[in-house]
Structure formats: C-alpha cells, structure tokens
Design a protein around this motif. Structure first.
Motif, PDB file in Angstrom:
ATOM      1  N   ARG A  38       0.835  -1.197   0.000  1.00  0.00           N
ATOM      2  CA  ARG A  38       0.000   0.000   0.000  1.00  0.00           C
ATOM      3  C   ARG A  38       0.870   1.247   0.000  1.00  0.00           C
ATOM      4  O   ARG A  38       2.028   1.201   0.435  1.00  0.00           O
ATOM      5  CB  ARG A  38      -0.946   0.010   1.200  1.00  0.00           C
ATOM      6  CG  ARG A  38      -0.265   0.163   2.553  1.00  0.00           C
ATOM      7  CD  ARG A  38      -1.287   0.038   3.665  1.00  0.00           C
ATOM      8  NE  ARG A  38      -0.686   0.224   4.985  1.00  0.00           N
ATOM      9  CZ  ARG A  38      -1.348   0.067   6.121  1.00  0.00           C
ATOM     10  NH1 ARG A  38      -2.639  -0.286   6.108  1.00  0.00           N
ATOM     11  NH2 ARG A  38      -0.733   0.259   7.278  1.00  0.00           N
ATOM     12  N   ARG A  45       5.880   3.219  -0.653  1.00  0.00           N
ATOM     13  CA  ARG A  45       5.080   2.000  -0.748  1.00  0.00           C
ATOM     14  C   ARG A  45       5.578   1.011   0.306  1.00  0.00           C
ATOM     15  O   ARG A  45       6.786   0.802   0.437  1.00  0.00           O
ATOM     16  CB  ARG A  45       5.187   1.416  -2.147  1.00  0.00           C
ATOM     17  CG  ARG A  45       4.141   0.377  -2.457  1.00  0.00           C
ATOM     18  CD  ARG A  45       4.103   0.063  -3.945  1.00  0.00           C
ATOM     19  NE  ARG A  45       3.651   1.219  -4.718  1.00  0.00           N
ATOM     20  CZ  ARG A  45       3.342   1.145  -6.016  1.00  0.00           C
ATOM     21  NH1 ARG A  45       3.426  -0.002  -6.655  1.00  0.00           N
ATOM     22  NH2 ARG A  45       2.943   2.222  -6.651  1.00  0.00           N
ATOM     23  N   ASP A  93      -3.592   3.693  -1.420  1.00  0.00           N
ATOM     24  CA  ASP A  93      -3.797   2.869  -2.611  1.00  0.00           C
ATOM     25  C   ASP A  93      -3.168   1.506  -2.338  1.00  0.00           C
ATOM     26  O   ASP A  93      -2.008   1.436  -1.909  1.00  0.00           O
ATOM     27  CB  ASP A  93      -3.141   3.513  -3.829  1.00  0.00           C
ATOM     28  CG  ASP A  93      -3.859   4.777  -4.263  1.00  0.00           C
ATOM     29  OD1 ASP A  93      -3.181   5.713  -4.730  1.00  0.00           O
ATOM     30  OD2 ASP A  93      -5.095   4.830  -4.139  1.00  0.00           O
ATOM     31  N   TYR A  95      -1.931  -2.200  -3.673  1.00  0.00           N
ATOM     32  CA  TYR A  95      -1.423  -2.812  -4.890  1.00  0.00           C
ATOM     33  C   TYR A  95      -1.182  -4.297  -4.691  1.00  0.00           C
ATOM     34  O   TYR A  95      -0.567  -4.708  -3.697  1.00  0.00           O
ATOM     35  CB  TYR A  95      -0.099  -2.162  -5.303  1.00  0.00           C
ATOM     36  CG  TYR A  95      -0.214  -0.715  -5.679  1.00  0.00           C
ATOM     37  CD1 TYR A  95      -0.089   0.286  -4.717  1.00  0.00           C
ATOM     38  CD2 TYR A  95      -0.453  -0.331  -7.005  1.00  0.00           C
ATOM     39  CE1 TYR A  95      -0.202   1.622  -5.050  1.00  0.00           C
ATOM     40  CE2 TYR A  95      -0.569   1.007  -7.346  1.00  0.00           C
ATOM     41  CZ  TYR A  95      -0.444   1.974  -6.372  1.00  0.00           C
ATOM     42  OH  TYR A  95      -0.549   3.294  -6.710  1.00  0.00           O
ATOM     43  N   GLY A 117      -3.601  -0.969  -8.862  1.00  0.00           N
ATOM     44  CA  GLY A 117      -3.938  -0.369  -7.577  1.00  0.00           C
ATOM     45  C   GLY A 117      -5.428  -0.144  -7.403  1.00  0.00           C
ATOM     46  O   GLY A 117      -6.159   0.048  -8.380  1.00  0.00           O
TER      47      GLY A 117
END
Length: 124
Positions: A38, A45, A93, A95, A117
């Motif tokens: 995320r 990330r 977001d 992923y 995403g």
C-alpha cells in the motif's frame, strides 16, 4: 509475463471491513510469492501481507497483523485481502504484487509484477 487486476477498494468507517481481490493471469507459474502493498499520499510504498505460492504460508507486516488476512483461491488464480478493524491510517492505494523469488515480496524494489492499484479510504 503476469497480469494482475485488483478490485474491491472503496470507503469504510473506522472499525469497518473491506475485501480486496487480485485476479492473476498469464505465466503465473513464474511467481513464488504474491503480496499486497500500500502507498499513502506522500509516503513510500510499504508491504502489507504475503502469501507463498508453494505452500500457502503467509506473512504479515506489523502494522496490519491481527487485522488483515491474505488468502488465495488457486482454482480462480485469485488472491484476496480481508481488511478488518480498519483505521484511518489504513487509507492508501493498495497494490497487488507478484515476485519471482521467495524473498521478492518483502521489498517493493524486488517485485516483478504490479497491479494498477485500488483505493481504500477509511474515515473516522
């Protein structure tokens, strides 16, 4: 090549739940691990959870341990992330990712394949 398509993001309130899905296609035999990462605005990330394709074993990063669950349906080539007891700091977001080696899913820089995403927003 492996293609990853996420779905299931959305909005929830603190303490609520969401379920994310990641459908994999292509040469999936190439992947030794599948993971969720995320990324929140302005942050790097970070890893969330990993599932190893050989035996289905799982690993959770500290920030989500006990709240999130990663699972898979081999027949559907799909990996899931169940998000429970959501907190505002889970907003990001999310992923889906796949790695070629057993250690690949521990760091974003070692991931071979990424999904596009899906957004998760948690309100207080």
């Amino acid at each position: 090549q492996v293609q990853l398509v996420e779905s299931g993001g959305g909005s929830a309130q603190t303490g609520g739940s969401l379920r994310l899905s990641c459908a994999a296609s292509g040469y999936t035999d190439d992947s030794r691990c599948m993971a969720w990462f995320r990324q929140a605005p302005g942050k790097e990330r970070e890893g969330v959870a990993i599932i190893y394709t050989r035996d289905g074993s799982t690993y959770y990063f500290a920030s989500v341990k006990g709240r999130f669950t990663i699972s898979r349906d081999n027949a559907k080539n799909t990996v899931y992330l169940q998000l429970n007891n959501l907190k505002p700091e889970d907003t990001a977001d999310y992923y889906c990712a796949a790695g070629r080696h057993f250690t690949s899913c521990l760091e974003a820089r070692d991931i071979s394949y990424w999904g596009q995403g899906t957004q998760v927003t948690v309100s207080s």
